[in-house]
Design a protein around this motif. Structure first.
Motif, PDB file in Angstrom:
ATOM      1  N   GLY A 223      49.607  45.421  44.496  1.00 55.07           N
ATOM      2  CA  GLY A 223      49.555  43.982  44.291  1.00 55.07           C
ATOM      3  C   GLY A 223      48.156  43.444  44.090  1.00 55.07           C
ATOM      4  O   GLY A 223      47.954  42.485  43.342  1.00 55.07           O
ATOM      5  N   ARG A 224      47.157  44.035  44.762  1.00 60.03           N
ATOM      6  CA  ARG A 224      45.772  43.603  44.586  1.00 60.03           C
ATOM      7  C   ARG A 224      44.837  44.734  44.962  1.00 60.03           C
ATOM      8  O   ARG A 224      45.091  45.473  45.910  1.00 60.03           O
ATOM      9  CB  ARG A 224      45.460  42.370  45.442  1.00 60.03           C
ATOM     10  N   ALA A 234      31.680  45.321  39.754  1.00 56.39           N
ATOM     11  CA  ALA A 234      32.865  45.514  40.593  1.00 56.39           C
ATOM     12  C   ALA A 234      33.976  44.639  40.039  1.00 56.39           C
ATOM     13  O   ALA A 234      33.717  43.636  39.365  1.00 56.39           O
ATOM     14  CB  ALA A 234      32.564  45.130  42.037  1.00 56.39           C
ATOM     15  N   SER A 235      35.221  45.017  40.322  1.00 62.97           N
ATOM     16  CA  SER A 235      36.353  44.288  39.750  1.00 62.97           C
ATOM     17  C   SER A 235      37.444  44.046  40.776  1.00 62.97           C
ATOM     18  O   SER A 235      37.675  44.867  41.666  1.00 62.97           O
ATOM     19  CB  SER A 235      36.946  45.058  38.564  1.00 62.97           C
ATOM     20  N   GLU A 236      38.116  42.910  40.624  1.00 62.25           N
ATOM     21  CA  GLU A 236      39.307  42.591  41.400  1.00 62.25           C
ATOM     22  C   GLU A 236      40.492  42.543  40.449  1.00 62.25           C
ATOM     23  O   GLU A 236      40.442  41.843  39.424  1.00 62.25           O
ATOM     24  CB  GLU A 236      39.155  41.244  42.104  1.00 62.25           C
ATOM     25  N   GLY A 237      41.534  43.284  40.777  1.00 62.82           N
ATOM     26  CA  GLY A 237      42.703  43.339  39.912  1.00 62.82           C
ATOM     27  C   GLY A 237      43.960  42.878  40.610  1.00 62.82           C
ATOM     28  O   GLY A 237      44.190  43.212  41.774  1.00 62.82           O
ATOM     29  N   ARG A 243      39.181  40.446  37.126  1.00 63.00           N
ATOM     30  CA  ARG A 243      37.891  39.764  37.034  1.00 63.00           C
ATOM     31  C   ARG A 243      36.811  40.721  37.488  1.00 63.00           C
ATOM     32  O   ARG A 243      37.016  41.506  38.410  1.00 63.00           O
ATOM     33  CB  ARG A 243      37.858  38.481  37.876  1.00 63.00           C
ATOM     34  N   SER A 244      35.655  40.663  36.841  1.00 65.03           N
ATOM     35  CA  SER A 244      34.560  41.576  37.165  1.00 65.03           C
ATOM     36  C   SER A 244      33.273  40.800  37.383  1.00 65.03           C
ATOM     37  O   SER A 244      33.043  39.753  36.761  1.00 65.03           O
ATOM     38  CB  SER A 244      34.350  42.598  36.040  1.00 65.03           C
ATOM     39  N   GLU A 274      37.021  30.601  50.768  1.00 67.64           N
ATOM     40  CA  GLU A 274      36.320  30.693  49.493  1.00 67.64           C
ATOM     41  C   GLU A 274      37.282  31.059  48.366  1.00 67.64           C
ATOM     42  O   GLU A 274      38.297  31.732  48.589  1.00 67.64           O
ATOM     43  CB  GLU A 274      35.197  31.727  49.571  1.00 67.64           C
ATOM     44  N   THR A 275      36.984  30.619  47.162  1.00 70.35           N
ATOM     45  CA  THR A 275      37.793  30.961  45.999  1.00 70.35           C
ATOM     46  C   THR A 275      37.674  32.457  45.723  1.00 70.35           C
ATOM     47  O   THR A 275      36.731  33.110  46.201  1.00 70.35           O
ATOM     48  CB  THR A 275      37.320  30.201  44.758  1.00 70.35           C
ATOM     49  N   PRO A 276      38.607  33.036  44.953  1.00 69.01           N
ATOM     50  CA  PRO A 276      38.503  34.466  44.636  1.00 69.01           C
ATOM     51  C   PRO A 276      37.165  34.849  44.004  1.00 69.01           C
ATOM     52  O   PRO A 276      36.582  35.884  44.350  1.00 69.01           O
ATOM     53  CB  PRO A 276      39.659  34.687  43.669  1.00 69.01           C
TER      54      PRO A 276
END
Length: 296
Positions: A223-224, A234-237, A243-244, A274-276
């Motif tokens: 899921g994340r 670095a990246s969040e998926g 987003r990187s 905090e926002t993502p």
């Protein structure tokens, strides 16, 4: 249920012995440097960083009823960590970790987490006996979980009602233990924190950057995920996309514990609301400050 902690940290709590030198090292090298013995282990590293952000983490792990264990618990208490849920074993020694770092990064490391593996689900008793939760009223807060637990125990956690409502934040501990996390990929509340090498192991596919690694793990059903890649972006998926962000450029003086710092800083940022995007930036800044020696 009223509790006195903000987050649970489950996994390795031990003594780190780390040797560092400012010289490049190769196999068989014998060079001058500094050797430190410090509180460590993935779960404890995360807890210490969370404490630095003003949170009150509780530790679920095993610590031996020996001199090393008593000293370690005293250090944890002095840092404001909750130690009352630790399993104190009279038969198992306190675990240890040894690493060597050179100017070229981590040269070698050995994790002696045999007591944690032998203790098994005894470390989770507070989640089932009513102190932190039970099968009928499971813990509903954030849980930081590390991959030093056995494959069997991690698989049990993946399907256990004790963790059905928890916000699970999971780290593999090392590339060699990444595969242990496979049963947790399908957990509906799981967020993985991995580096690019660990992502490649979990997906059995080589990735050239963190963005493709994050996309690959989400494609496997996660899921994340947050994927780090040293000084590269670095990246969040998530299923909604990737987003990187690029970490601040710094002079690297240490690497052991950097991933734990990133994870803890990201969790703390999200708990602050905090926002993502901001949380990812906060985590990268904290990890950069750590590897260049600006923070403990």
């Amino acid at each position: 249920m009223q509790t006195s902690q903000d987050i649970l940290c489950i996994g390795s709590v031990l003594w780190d012995m780390v040797g560092r030198t400012d010289r490049h090292m190769k196999s068989g090298a014998d060079v001058p440097g500094r050797i430190e013995t410090l509180p460590g282990g993935v779960a404890l590293n995360i807890a210490m960083t969370l404490s630095g952000f003003g949170l009150r983490p509780a530790l679920l792990s095993v610590v031996g009823d020996d001199a090393e264990g008593h000293a370690l618990v005293q250090r944890c208490v002095s840092m404001g960590l909750v130690t009352e849920y630790l399993y104190r074993s009279k038969d198992l020694p306190t675990d240890r970790y040894m690493a060597i770092e050179g100017a070229n990064g981590l040269v070698a490391a050995i994790a002696d987490a045999h007591s944690l593996e032998a203790a098994g689900d005894k470390i989770l008793s507070a989640l089932s006996d009513g102190r932190l939760g039970s099968a009928d009223a499971p813990f509903e807060g954030v849980v930081a979980l590390d991959g030093n637990l056995t494959t069997v125990l991690l698989a049990e956690i993946a399907r256990s009602p004790l963790f059905a409502k928890a916000d699970l934040r999971i780290a593999p501990a090392s590339p060699g233990k990444a595969e242990r996390l496979m049963p947790l990929i399908s957990h509906p509340n799981a967020t993985f924190y991995v580096n690019r090498e660990e992502a490649s192991i979990l997906c059995q596919s080589k990735f050239e950057d963190s963005a493709s690694a994050a996309k690959g793990l989400v494609g496997r059903g996660l899921g994340r995920v947050l994927v780090t890649d040293g000084g590269d972006p670095a990246s969040e998926g998530t299923p909604d996309g990737v987003r990187s962000m690029t970490p601040p450029p710094v002079l690297v003086t240490r690497v052991t514990g950097a991933g734990d710092t990133f994870m803890a800083a990201h969790i703390a940022a999200e708990l602050r609301g905090e926002t993502p995007e901001a949380a990812l930036q906060t985590a990268l800044n904290a990890a950069a400050a750590y590897v260049c020696g600006e923070t403990e």
